[in-house]
Design a protein around this motif. Sequence first.
Motif, PDB file in Angstrom:
ATOM      1  N   LEU A  12       0.267  -1.583  -0.094  1.00 61.12           N
ATOM      2  CA  LEU A  12       0.168   0.160  -0.103  1.00 61.12           C
ATOM      3  C   LEU A  12       0.630   1.698  -0.099  1.00 61.12           C
ATOM      4  CD1 LEU A  12      -2.741   0.999  -0.203  1.00 61.12           C
ATOM      5  CD2 LEU A  12      -2.903   1.176   2.241  1.00 61.12           C
ATOM      6  N   GLY A  13       2.100   1.305   1.076  1.00 61.44           N
ATOM      7  CA  GLY A  13       2.400   2.503   0.931  1.00 61.44           C
ATOM      8  C   GLY A  13       3.227   2.700  -0.323  1.00 61.44           C
ATOM      9  N   PRO A  14       4.436   1.693  -1.029  1.00 61.55           N
ATOM     10  CA  PRO A  14       4.748   2.033  -2.350  1.00 61.55           C
ATOM     11  C   PRO A  14       4.167   2.231  -3.487  1.00 61.55           C
ATOM     12  CG  PRO A  14       5.713   0.401  -1.642  1.00 61.55           C
ATOM     13  CD  PRO A  14       4.797   0.419  -1.102  1.00 61.55           C
ATOM     14  N   ALA A  15       2.416   1.925  -3.589  1.00 59.51           N
ATOM     15  CA  ALA A  15       1.573   2.062  -4.395  1.00 59.51           C
ATOM     16  C   ALA A  15       0.922   3.621  -4.288  1.00 59.51           C
ATOM     17  CB  ALA A  15       0.707   0.731  -4.169  1.00 59.51           C
ATOM     18  N   LEU A  16       0.868   3.762  -2.972  1.00 60.26           N
ATOM     19  CA  LEU A  16       0.249   5.383  -3.221  1.00 60.26           C
ATOM     20  C   LEU A  16       1.239   6.375  -3.628  1.00 60.26           C
ATOM     21  CD1 LEU A  16      -1.459   5.196  -0.200  1.00 60.26           C
ATOM     22  CD2 LEU A  16      -2.147   4.840  -2.199  1.00 60.26           C
ATOM     23  N   ALA A  17       2.775   6.489  -3.362  1.00 61.23           N
ATOM     24  CA  ALA A  17       3.640   7.039  -3.410  1.00 61.23           C
ATOM     25  C   ALA A  17       3.839   6.938  -4.522  1.00 61.23           C
ATOM     26  CB  ALA A  17       4.706   6.289  -2.887  1.00 61.23           C
ATOM     27  N   ALA A  18       4.057   5.889  -5.203  1.00 57.23           N
ATOM     28  CA  ALA A  18       3.548   5.548  -6.910  1.00 57.23           C
ATOM     29  C   ALA A  18       2.207   6.034  -7.699  1.00 57.23           C
ATOM     30  CB  ALA A  18       3.429   4.660  -7.420  1.00 57.23           C
ATOM     31  N   PHE A  19       1.492   6.420  -7.153  1.00 55.83           N
ATOM     32  CA  PHE A  19       0.494   7.373  -7.580  1.00 55.83           C
ATOM     33  C   PHE A  19       0.519   9.039  -7.564  1.00 55.83           C
ATOM     34  CE2 PHE A  19      -3.895   9.759  -6.260  1.00 55.83           C
ATOM     35  CZ  PHE A  19      -4.229   9.534  -7.179  1.00 55.83           C
ATOM     36  N   ARG A  20       1.420   8.766  -5.797  1.00 55.85           N
ATOM     37  CA  ARG A  20       1.291  11.214  -5.734  1.00 55.85           C
ATOM     38  C   ARG A  20       2.660  11.562  -6.070  1.00 55.85           C
ATOM     39  NH1 ARG A  20       0.437   8.850  -0.355  1.00 55.85           N
ATOM     40  NH2 ARG A  20       2.559   9.368   0.190  1.00 55.85           N
ATOM     41  N   SER A  38       9.481   2.168 -25.618  1.00 60.79           N
ATOM     42  CA  SER A  38       9.952   3.520 -24.189  1.00 60.79           C
ATOM     43  C   SER A  38      10.881   3.444 -25.125  1.00 60.79           C
ATOM     44  CB  SER A  38       9.082   2.697 -23.172  1.00 60.79           C
ATOM     45  OG  SER A  38       8.116   1.989 -23.407  1.00 60.79           O
ATOM     46  N   PHE A  39      11.835   2.862 -24.818  1.00 61.73           N
ATOM     47  CA  PHE A  39      13.530   2.946 -24.439  1.00 61.73           C
ATOM     48  C   PHE A  39      14.719   2.732 -25.709  1.00 61.73           C
ATOM     49  CE2 PHE A  39      12.153   3.528 -20.105  1.00 61.73           C
ATOM     50  CZ  PHE A  39      12.249   4.701 -20.510  1.00 61.73           C
ATOM     51  N   ILE A  40      15.404   2.852 -26.068  1.00 70.35           N
ATOM     52  CA  ILE A  40      16.528   2.071 -26.662  1.00 70.35           C
ATOM     53  C   ILE A  40      17.517   1.847 -25.672  1.00 70.35           C
ATOM     54  CG2 ILE A  40      16.185   2.846 -29.146  1.00 70.35           C
ATOM     55  CD1 ILE A  40      18.061   5.013 -28.904  1.00 70.35           C
ATOM     56  N   PRO A  41      18.175   0.711 -25.574  1.00 71.45           N
ATOM     57  CA  PRO A  41      19.729   0.413 -24.650  1.00 71.45           C
ATOM     58  C   PRO A  41      20.516   1.515 -24.315  1.00 71.45           C
ATOM     59  CG  PRO A  41      19.369  -1.606 -26.153  1.00 71.45           C
ATOM     60  CD  PRO A  41      18.713  -0.353 -26.667  1.00 71.45           C
ATOM     61  N   GLY A  42      20.290   2.559 -23.483  1.00 70.48           N
ATOM     62  CA  GLY A  42      21.402   3.178 -23.262  1.00 70.48           C
ATOM     63  C   GLY A  42      21.069   4.454 -22.737  1.00 70.48           C
ATOM     64  N   GLN A  43      19.587   4.419 -23.578  1.00 75.29           N
ATOM     65  CA  GLN A  43      18.494   5.876 -22.799  1.00 75.29           C
ATOM     66  C   GLN A  43      18.522   6.083 -22.068  1.00 75.29           C
ATOM     67  OE1 GLN A  43      15.389   6.081 -25.450  1.00 75.29           O
ATOM     68  NE2 GLN A  43      13.976   7.749 -24.507  1.00 75.29           N
ATOM     69  N   THR A  44      18.119   7.491 -21.476  1.00 74.11           N
ATOM     70  CA  THR A  44      18.096   7.947 -20.051  1.00 74.11           C
ATOM     71  C   THR A  44      16.401   8.494 -19.644  1.00 74.11           C
ATOM     72  OG1 THR A  44      19.417   9.689 -20.358  1.00 74.11           O
ATOM     73  CG2 THR A  44      20.859   8.108 -18.996  1.00 74.11           C
ATOM     74  N   ALA A  45      16.098   8.157 -18.364  1.00 70.00           N
ATOM     75  CA  ALA A  45      14.918   9.479 -18.001  1.00 70.00           C
ATOM     76  C   ALA A  45      14.351   9.366 -16.841  1.00 70.00           C
ATOM     77  CB  ALA A  45      13.656   8.543 -18.758  1.00 70.00           C
ATOM     78  N   ARG A  46      14.230  10.256 -16.957  1.00 66.63           N
ATOM     79  CA  ARG A  46      13.758  10.657 -15.130  1.00 66.63           C
ATOM     80  C   ARG A  46      12.443   9.872 -14.697  1.00 66.63           C
ATOM     81  NH1 ARG A  46      10.610  15.547 -13.703  1.00 66.63           N
ATOM     82  NH2 ARG A  46      11.528  14.997 -11.487  1.00 66.63           N
ATOM     83  N   ALA A  47      12.964   9.400 -13.601  1.00 64.82           N
ATOM     84  CA  ALA A  47      12.053   8.176 -12.406  1.00 64.82           C
ATOM     85  C   ALA A  47      12.047   8.205 -11.472  1.00 64.82           C
ATOM     86  CB  ALA A  47      12.641   6.866 -13.414  1.00 64.82           C
ATOM     87  N   PHE A  48      11.732   8.084 -10.512  1.00 71.41           N
ATOM     88  CA  PHE A  48      11.394   7.734  -9.416  1.00 71.41           C
ATOM     89  C   PHE A  48      11.206   6.894  -8.561  1.00 71.41           C
ATOM     90  CE2 PHE A  48       7.481   8.699  -9.563  1.00 71.41           C
ATOM     91  CZ  PHE A  48       6.437   8.246  -9.389  1.00 71.41           C
ATOM     92  N   ASP A  49      11.773   6.453  -7.341  1.00 71.89           N
ATOM     93  CA  ASP A  49      11.931   5.501  -6.326  1.00 71.89           C
ATOM     94  C   ASP A  49      10.792   5.527  -5.043  1.00 71.89           C
ATOM     95  OD1 ASP A  49      12.620   3.111  -4.498  1.00 71.89           O
ATOM     96  OD2 ASP A  49      14.365   3.697  -4.812  1.00 71.89           O
ATOM     97  N   THR A  50      10.243   4.737  -5.005  1.00 71.27           N
ATOM     98  CA  THR A  50       9.522   3.911  -4.052  1.00 71.27           C
ATOM     99  C   THR A  50       9.702   3.962  -2.601  1.00 71.27           C
ATOM    100  OG1 THR A  50       7.877   2.821  -4.320  1.00 71.27           O
ATOM    101  CG2 THR A  50       7.446   5.031  -5.126  1.00 71.27           C
ATOM    102  N   GLY A  51      10.383   2.897  -3.231  1.00 74.20           N
ATOM    103  CA  GLY A  51      11.167   1.939  -2.173  1.00 74.20           C
ATOM    104  C   GLY A  51      10.672   0.632  -2.051  1.00 74.20           C
ATOM    105  N   ARG A  52       9.829   0.430  -3.938  1.00 73.02           N
ATOM    106  CA  ARG A  52       9.429  -1.192  -3.700  1.00 73.02           C
ATOM    107  C   ARG A  52      10.286  -1.643  -4.573  1.00 73.02           C
ATOM    108  NH1 ARG A  52       5.431  -2.124  -8.290  1.00 73.02           N
ATOM    109  NH2 ARG A  52       4.899  -4.430  -8.697  1.00 73.02           N
ATOM    110  N   ARG A  53      11.241  -3.158  -4.129  1.00 74.64           N
ATOM    111  CA  ARG A  53      12.042  -3.283  -3.915  1.00 74.64           C
ATOM    112  C   ARG A  53      11.688  -3.818  -5.758  1.00 74.64           C
ATOM    113  NH1 ARG A  53      12.664  -9.025  -1.919  1.00 74.64           N
ATOM    114  NH2 ARG A  53      12.037  -9.897  -3.708  1.00 74.64           N
ATOM    115  N   GLY A  54      12.999  -3.137  -7.126  1.00 73.02           N
ATOM    116  CA  GLY A  54      12.935  -3.586  -8.665  1.00 73.02           C
ATOM    117  C   GLY A  54      12.360  -3.201  -9.205  1.00 73.02           C
ATOM    118  N   HIS A  55      11.826  -1.852  -8.253  1.00 70.41           N
ATOM    119  CA  HIS A  55      10.650  -0.486  -9.592  1.00 70.41           C
ATOM    120  C   HIS A  55      10.977   0.697  -9.129  1.00 70.41           C
ATOM    121  CE1 HIS A  55       8.472  -4.751 -10.110  1.00 70.41           C
ATOM    122  NE2 HIS A  55       8.018  -4.233 -10.696  1.00 70.41           N
ATOM    123  N   VAL A  56      10.880   0.815 -10.547  1.00 68.75           N
ATOM    124  CA  VAL A  56      11.104   2.595 -10.330  1.00 68.75           C
ATOM    125  C   VAL A  56      10.276   2.443 -11.037  1.00 68.75           C
ATOM    126  CG1 VAL A  56      13.404   3.397  -9.699  1.00 68.75           C
ATOM    127  CG2 VAL A  56      12.846   2.979 -11.979  1.00 68.75           C
TER     128      VAL A  56
END
Length: 165
Positions: A25-33, A82-100
Amino acid sequence: MRLSAFDLVVAAGGLVLVLLAVQNLGPALAAFRGDGAWGTFTAHRVECVQHPGHEQCTWLGEFRTGRTVRPEVAFYGGERGSFIPGQTARAFDTGRRGHVYGPGGSNEWIAVALLMLAGLGLASRPLWRLRRLRRARRPAGEPGAGPATDTGPRADADPRTDTDS
């Protein structure tokens, strides 16, 4: 008024679903916000799984925020193109293991909320069953008892009126 083994298994399964939902629940709500540590995701490779009728792809790569580097994380919602290898993008980490997550966040909270509701419903099933059993066993005149068994005059009774003598 006893619960069956089936009722207890259903309740235990419901509690497991509630625990799974609470953990996410915590990481899911953080990802939503959009709450979390912002950084940069660098795409390395895409992994896809074919299902009948569609394909599910996930981009794996590295997430950097300040001095922290998380290798082998998945970019949530990234499709094959969505990407090509080596491409970068802004992202955020909610603390969910293995996902940004990308700037758009996610709607995972909906699945987590449905999981929570299903778990609470299953966990409470034995309580509702006990309540029904108790109500069915009460005598007709007691408060909270089920409907009375006397439904009115019998069809074979002789109806008398005030005009009869």
